[in-house]
Design a protein around this motif. Sequence first.
Motif, PDB file in Angstrom:
ATOM      1  N   ARG A 204       0.827  -1.205   0.000  1.00  0.00           N
ATOM      2  CA  ARG A 204       0.000   0.000   0.000  1.00  0.00           C
ATOM      3  C   ARG A 204       0.867   1.263   0.000  1.00  0.00           C
ATOM      4  N   PRO A 205       0.291   2.400  -0.349  1.00  0.00           N
ATOM      5  CA  PRO A 205       1.048   3.650  -0.341  1.00  0.00           C
ATOM      6  C   PRO A 205       1.697   3.909   1.021  1.00  0.00           C
ATOM      7  N   LYS A 206       2.943   4.371   0.988  1.00  0.00           N
ATOM      8  CA  LYS A 206       3.728   4.739   2.175  1.00  0.00           C
ATOM      9  C   LYS A 206       4.135   3.545   3.033  1.00  0.00           C
ATOM     10  N   GLN A 207       3.806   2.343   2.622  1.00  0.00           N
ATOM     11  CA  GLN A 207       4.120   1.167   3.431  1.00  0.00           C
ATOM     12  C   GLN A 207       5.552   0.715   3.187  1.00  0.00           C
ATOM     13  N   SER A 208       6.245   0.332   4.259  1.00  0.00           N
ATOM     14  CA  SER A 208       7.597  -0.220   4.161  1.00  0.00           C
ATOM     15  C   SER A 208       7.575  -1.650   4.676  1.00  0.00           C
ATOM     16  N   VAL A 209       8.654  -2.376   4.461  1.00  0.00           N
ATOM     17  CA  VAL A 209       8.736  -3.753   4.946  1.00  0.00           C
ATOM     18  C   VAL A 209       8.608  -3.773   6.464  1.00  0.00           C
ATOM     19  N   GLU A 210       9.270  -2.809   7.123  1.00  0.00           N
ATOM     20  CA  GLU A 210       9.230  -2.748   8.592  1.00  0.00           C
ATOM     21  C   GLU A 210       7.821  -2.456   9.108  1.00  0.00           C
ATOM     22  N   GLN A 231      -1.805  -8.555  -2.472  1.00  0.00           N
ATOM     23  CA  GLN A 231      -0.923  -7.460  -2.866  1.00  0.00           C
ATOM     24  C   GLN A 231      -1.730  -6.428  -3.627  1.00  0.00           C
ATOM     25  N   LEU A 232      -1.586  -5.177  -3.239  1.00  0.00           N
ATOM     26  CA  LEU A 232      -2.264  -4.090  -3.944  1.00  0.00           C
ATOM     27  C   LEU A 232      -1.728  -4.010  -5.369  1.00  0.00           C
ATOM     28  N   GLN A 243      -3.638   8.601  -9.619  1.00  0.00           N
ATOM     29  CA  GLN A 243      -2.856   9.328  -8.611  1.00  0.00           C
ATOM     30  C   GLN A 243      -1.381   8.947  -8.666  1.00  0.00           C
ATOM     31  N   VAL A 244      -1.113   7.648  -8.836  1.00  0.00           N
ATOM     32  CA  VAL A 244       0.279   7.188  -8.925  1.00  0.00           C
ATOM     33  C   VAL A 244       0.908   7.678 -10.229  1.00  0.00           C
ATOM     34  N   VAL A 251       3.734   4.123  -4.414  1.00  0.00           N
ATOM     35  CA  VAL A 251       3.562   2.784  -3.848  1.00  0.00           C
ATOM     36  C   VAL A 251       4.918   2.100  -3.831  1.00  0.00           C
ATOM     37  N   PRO A 252       5.121   1.095  -2.992  1.00  0.00           N
ATOM     38  CA  PRO A 252       6.415   0.409  -2.900  1.00  0.00           C
ATOM     39  C   PRO A 252       6.828  -0.212  -4.238  1.00  0.00           C
TER      40      PRO A 252
END
Length: 456
Positions: A204-210, A231-232, A243-244, A251-252
């Motif tokens: 998702r937007p702004k999401q990181s692995v951590e 998965q998005l 938007q992207v 997105v990642p």
Amino acid sequence: MIKHTVCVARRALCPGLRCFSHTPGRDLIEDVSEWTETVSPHLTKQASLYVHWPYCLRRCSYCNFNKYISRDNNDLVMTECLQRETETLLQLSQVSCITSVFFGGGTPSLAHPSTIAAVLETVSRKVNLSDQAEVTLEVNPTPVGMSKLEDYCRAGVNRFSIGVQDEDLKVLGRDHSSHQALQTIEEARRLCPGRVSVDVMFGRPKQSVESWENELCELLRVCDDHVSLYQLTLERGTQLFKQVLGGEVTVPAEDVTAEMYQCARRTLQHHGFLQYEVSNFARHNAVSHHNMSYWKGRQYIGVGPGAHGRFVPLGVGGVSREARTQTLEPDVWIREVQQRGHGTRRRIQLGHLELLEEVLVMGMRMTKGINHKHWGLFSPQLGLREVFGTSSEVQELLQSGRLILDDRGLRCSWDGLALLDSMLPALLVELERQISQRLQRDDHTDGQTKKTSSPR
């Protein structure tokens, strides 16, 4: 040929055959069979049932599913049409037993519990629906959705599927918070202990692995015994895609989402969940029996706008499975059901190759893969070793350790499952080649037989 195999993979991985006749109101039949082989008789008597509720309160920014914002309260008409189409399609099939029912959408938790009860009563009246049959309802985790859970259970639902995300839901346009989702999970677990699936989205937007790992660990503290990962994906035509594309949202990257998937697999395994399919994990054997019927290539009947099905119809010579698609638009679908009992827009008779392609692509999603006995139900004349044992390209996959072909059957290794999409083209090409060669041999044999038996 590669283009053909990719299309097959998409068709089977997402069991909605979204292609339609351009002639409104007509029931179009296409025969694409080249080599028709009788489907094992016991496979035609049982099926699962999918019921599509097309309405939502609003459209999520990432969604391209068949869903609509209802302008009028037409619950009564929709209920009557779902009942009628269910009855009609059951009569058109050879099915005498429904093994599971899944109410999806859209947002089926917007439907009144009496609608769910009415559809299930229709099924029970026409065929056998066991008291033990799995009946799943997708639930939007809002206060309104949660307030109706008990009524849904009284209507006959015994399993819930609940979508839950983190605080960035506002970016995606969802109408619930993670706190509301957790409350909904708790109530669902109270009503159906051991039979609640949590659906969670990554990439998702702004999401990181951590942040994804932290979110998943937090979720696993309260979730039940089943987790589905999604998965998005950026779908052309959606608000998020625009938007992207316009640089408003990021997105990642692909390598990051790949690591998120592997992170989730490790985390879920650590918490006692066994992966039984590419995107599905369960503990205490709480698998989704409805989805298992898809992956095992069994029959399913699709009811409602845009629903799809695979079943062998009744009638003279009814031995070949058909792919059926219902009319997309709810208003048009309602009119067609009222006029002729069902809203089937397109029927495609699956040939032997098309059927085996679907069995292969769906079956390889399972961690156990496809065993020899199961493959033999659909292909008694060509076994797994005969189809895939001699191909140099398949041999490379076997030697790399990503693919396994042994006495148990054909399946992916742990590492190979994450790369399934890249391996499917080679498997599908080899399947098509072997079926083609078999046809040529049969034609040659028939020709020799005719020459031998012709009078001099």
